[in-house]
Each structure stands twice: as structure tokens, then as C-alpha cells.
Design an enzyme around this catalytic site. Structure first.
Site, short mmCIF file in Angstrom:
data_model
loop_
_atom_site.label_atom_id
_atom_site.label_comp_id
_atom_site.label_asym_id
_atom_site.label_seq_id
_atom_site.Cartn_x
_atom_site.Cartn_y
_atom_site.Cartn_z
N MET A 29 37.20 25.10 40.94
CA MET A 29 36.73 24.20 41.99
C MET A 29 35.83 24.96 42.98
O MET A 29 35.59 24.51 44.10
CB MET A 29 37.91 23.56 42.73
CG MET A 29 38.77 22.71 41.79
SD MET A 29 39.73 21.46 42.62
CE MET A 29 40.77 22.46 43.66
N HIS A 36 39.25 34.41 40.45
CA HIS A 36 38.34 33.72 39.52
C HIS A 36 37.53 34.74 38.71
O HIS A 36 37.30 34.56 37.51
CB HIS A 36 37.36 32.83 40.29
CG HIS A 36 38.00 31.71 41.09
ND1 HIS A 36 37.99 31.69 42.45
CD2 HIS A 36 38.64 30.58 40.69
CE1 HIS A 36 38.59 30.59 42.89
NE2 HIS A 36 39.01 29.90 41.84
N GLY A 146 44.38 30.57 35.35
CA GLY A 146 45.19 31.54 36.08
C GLY A 146 46.66 31.16 36.05
O GLY A 146 47.03 30.00 36.20
N MET A 183 45.82 35.57 45.71
CA MET A 183 44.48 35.11 46.14
C MET A 183 44.34 33.62 45.87
O MET A 183 44.79 33.12 44.84
CB MET A 183 43.40 35.87 45.38
CG MET A 183 43.31 37.29 45.81
SD MET A 183 41.91 38.10 45.03
CE MET A 183 42.14 39.75 45.68
P1 AMP Z 1 40.76 26.71 41.41
O1 AMP Z 1 39.31 26.92 41.72
O2 AMP Z 1 41.67 27.02 42.55
O3 AMP Z 1 41.01 25.38 40.76
O4 AMP Z 1 41.12 27.80 40.32
C1 AMP Z 1 40.38 27.91 39.13
C2 AMP Z 1 41.13 28.81 38.18
O5 AMP Z 1 41.29 30.10 38.77
C3 AMP Z 1 42.54 28.29 37.87
O6 AMP Z 1 42.81 28.48 36.49
C4 AMP Z 1 43.40 29.13 38.75
O7 AMP Z 1 44.72 29.27 38.26
C5 AMP Z 1 42.66 30.45 38.72
N1 AMP Z 1 43.06 31.28 39.87
C6 AMP Z 1 43.08 30.89 41.18
N2 AMP Z 1 43.58 31.89 41.94
C7 AMP Z 1 43.87 32.92 41.10
C8 AMP Z 1 44.43 34.23 41.28
N3 AMP Z 1 44.79 34.68 42.46
N4 AMP Z 1 44.60 35.01 40.18
C9 AMP Z 1 44.25 34.56 38.95
N5 AMP Z 1 43.72 33.34 38.71
C10 AMP Z 1 43.54 32.52 39.77
#
Ligand code: AMP
Length: 290
Positions: A29, A36, A146, A183
Site C-alpha cells: 500500500m 518492504h 511479510g 517496521m
Molecule cells: P503494506 O504496505 O503495509 O500493506 O505491506 C505490504 C507488504 O509488506 C505486506 O506483505 C507486509 O506484510 C509487508 N511488510 C510490512 N511491514 C513489514 C516488516 N516490518 N517486515 C517485513 N515485511 C513487512
């Protein structure tokens, strides 16, 4: 690096690459951070082409959640993507991704039920629907998620298995700040005081895991963690131990040689909702279940 802003353009691009091309896909997102980047780096290592999507998906936000104020930082995101060697960034508008006559929903009904399920009605349905459409558009051989969002990862894995989607879902360990805070794009919302408190969540999850591994009863250690967090000012939605990947309830005595477990929590610090989890037991190291 190609930036694609419409579904039609992405379909055309994918067709040109041909079916043999090994595409790695990282859906996000935006408001990208090092967590990321670790997904993008795994995709870069494992695949010929890397596609990153940036889409703040309206259908996975509840009416009182933070869709409007979710951080949008496209220029910085594109710079990070370029640095990580991304080939294509797909950043559609909601109106293009969901035309006015869009009328299909995908719903997984078991793994999405506990933990965040009751607190975010419709959330996982929004996630599975957007992810299936993205997988159909990008047609990756591997998609990277993640483990920070463990339940999301498990729900998507289950959907992909149940519906024979034909993509490998890869789970990437949670990247943390030096003080232990996982994070997250939402950490940007934390006031300096709340940011200082936030690492306690990981500390308490670790304490519960350690008690479980020492074969102490689960109830008291979970209660102690909740009491400690509450006294520091956290508002707790849930703090539980569950079996992975089913997310069924864990009961004592645990068997860490035979099963994988998670200790998972969702809390509020001020108006910011934080989630975190720790995996432990049989497959948490080698990720063979992932
Ligand atoms: P989001 O933009 O928050 O929807 O996250 C996009 C992807 O990045 C998802 O698969 C999350 O699980 C992964 N993600 C977000 N934060 C972390 C983190 N601290 N460590 C590893 N992966 C992450």
C-alpha cells in the site's frame, strides 16, 4: 523502471512478457520502508522481473479506519523501488481497479476468523479480493508477503491453495527497528511519547513465548503481558497464542518440536493500531511451512 497507472496497460505489458517469464510480485500500500525493501530484495534474487504494486485498497479499510489519512508518499516510494531494482511499479487509481459495476468478493472463512477477524469485519475479504485480482493481472510465479502481517499471509496462502491459483506465496521475516518495534507504515502516526513506548509490545510477546517454551502455563503469562501493557497505556484488542498455519487455539502443554506457534497481538497506542507477532516452534526457523 516502468510505472504503469492503469489495469489495461498492465495486461498489455504482461502479455508481451510471455508465459515463461518468471515474475516476482510484491503487493503493497506504499509508504515504503526497509520491511518492504526486504520483500523486493527477495523477489529480485529469486525472479527475472520484479513487479511492485502500490495501491491503498479502499475495500480493506472499515468505515472508521484510516483510509483517508493513510500515508501516500509516491515519489519517495518510486525512488526506493528504483534503488531495489524493481522493473515495474503498478499504481492504479481505485476507480480504474474497481470499475463502478465491480461485484465479486473472495472470502476465506477459517483462518480469517480469529485474531484480527472480529475486530476488522470485511478486512480479509477486501484483502483476498484485491490480492486475487492482482495475482490474475501480474501472473507471478512467486508473490512475497511479510510475516509481520502473519494472519494476512496465512489467509492468502490458504486462498491460493483452495482456489489452485498456481503461485508460490513466500513469507519474509519481520524487519524491526533496533529497539524491536516492527517496521510499519503506521509507525509514522505515533507521537514521540508513544514511539518510545511502542517497543514494549515486542518485549511482552517475547516474554510470553519464553514462558511457553519453558513449559509454564499459558494463561498467567498472557495475563501478565496484558497487565503490563495496559499499565503502560496500551489498549489491547487481543494478545493470544495460536497454532500455525491453522490459527486454531494453542493449549498447554505445547509441543514446539512438533508444531509451529505464534504469539500475536493487536493494540492501540493513542489512535494508532499496531499489530505484531512472534513465530516459534517446529518450522519457524526453516520456514518449510511457508
Ligand atoms: P503494506 O504496505 O503495509 O500493506 O505491506 C505490504 C507488504 O509488506 C505486506 O506483505 C507486509 O506484510 C509487508 N511488510 C510490512 N511491514 C513489514 C516488516 N516490518 N517486515 C517485513 N515485511 C513487512
Amino acid at each position: 523502471m516502468l510505472v504503469i497507472r492503469s489495469v489495461a496497460e498492465l495486461v498489455e505489458w504482461r502479455q508481451i512478457q510471455g508465459p515463461q517469464c518468471k515474475v516476482g510480485f510484491v503487493p503493497t500500500m506504499g509508504a515504503l520502508h526497509a520491511g518492504h525493501a526486504s520483500l523486493l530484495s527477495a523477489a529480485r534474487q529469486g525472479c527475472d522481473l520484479v513487479v511492485l504494486s502500490i495501491f491503498v485498497n479502499p475495500t480493506q479499510f472499515g468505515p472508521n479506519e484510516d483510509f483517508e489519512k493513510y500515508p501516500r508518499t509516491l515519489d519517495a516510494d518510486l525512488a526506493l523501488a528504483q534503488h531495489e531494482g524493481v522493473d515495474v511499479v503498478f499504481a492504479p487509481s481505485p476507480g480504474d481497479f474497481y470499475p463502478p459495476d465491480f461485484s465479486t468478493q473472495i472470502r476465506e472463512i477459517e483462518v480469517s476468523s480469529p485474531l484480527c477477524g472480529p475486530f476488522r469485519p470485511g478486512h480479509f475479504q477486501g484483502v483476498t479480493t484485491v490480492v486475487l485480482k492482482l495475482l490474475n493481472l501480474v501472473r507471478p510465479s512467486q508473490a512475497y508477503f511479510g510475516l509481520k502481517d502473519l494472519q494476512q499471509f496465512l489467509v492468502i496462502k490458504k486462498m491460493v491453495e483452495d482456489l489452485s491459483v498456481g503461485v508460490t506465496i513466500v513469507g519474509i521475516p519481520t524487519l524491526r527497528e533496533p529497539d524491536g518495534l516492527a517496521m510499519s507504515s503506521r509507525n509514522l502516526y505515533l507521537s514521540p511519547e508513544d514511539r518510545a513506548l511502542a517497543p514494549s509490545l515486542y518485549k511482552q510477546l517475547t516474554a510470553v513465548r519464553d514462558e511457553a517454551l519453558a513449559n509454564r502455563p499459558l494463561g498467567p503469562s498472557i495475563d501478565a503481558a496484558k497487565t503490563e501493557l495496559t499499565s503502560q497505556g496500551f489498549k489491547i484488542q487481543y494478545l493470544e497464542m495460536r497454532v500455525v498455519p491453522s490459527l486454531t487455539e494453542a493449549s498447554a502443554p505445547i509441543d514446539a518440536h512438533k508444531y509451529t506457534y505464534c504469539v500475536a497481538a493487536a493494540v492501540y497506542l493513542g489512535k494508532t493500531r499496531l499489530i505484531d507477532n512472534i513465530l516459534f516452534g517446529k518450522a519457524s526457523e526453516d520456514m518449510s511451512w511457508a
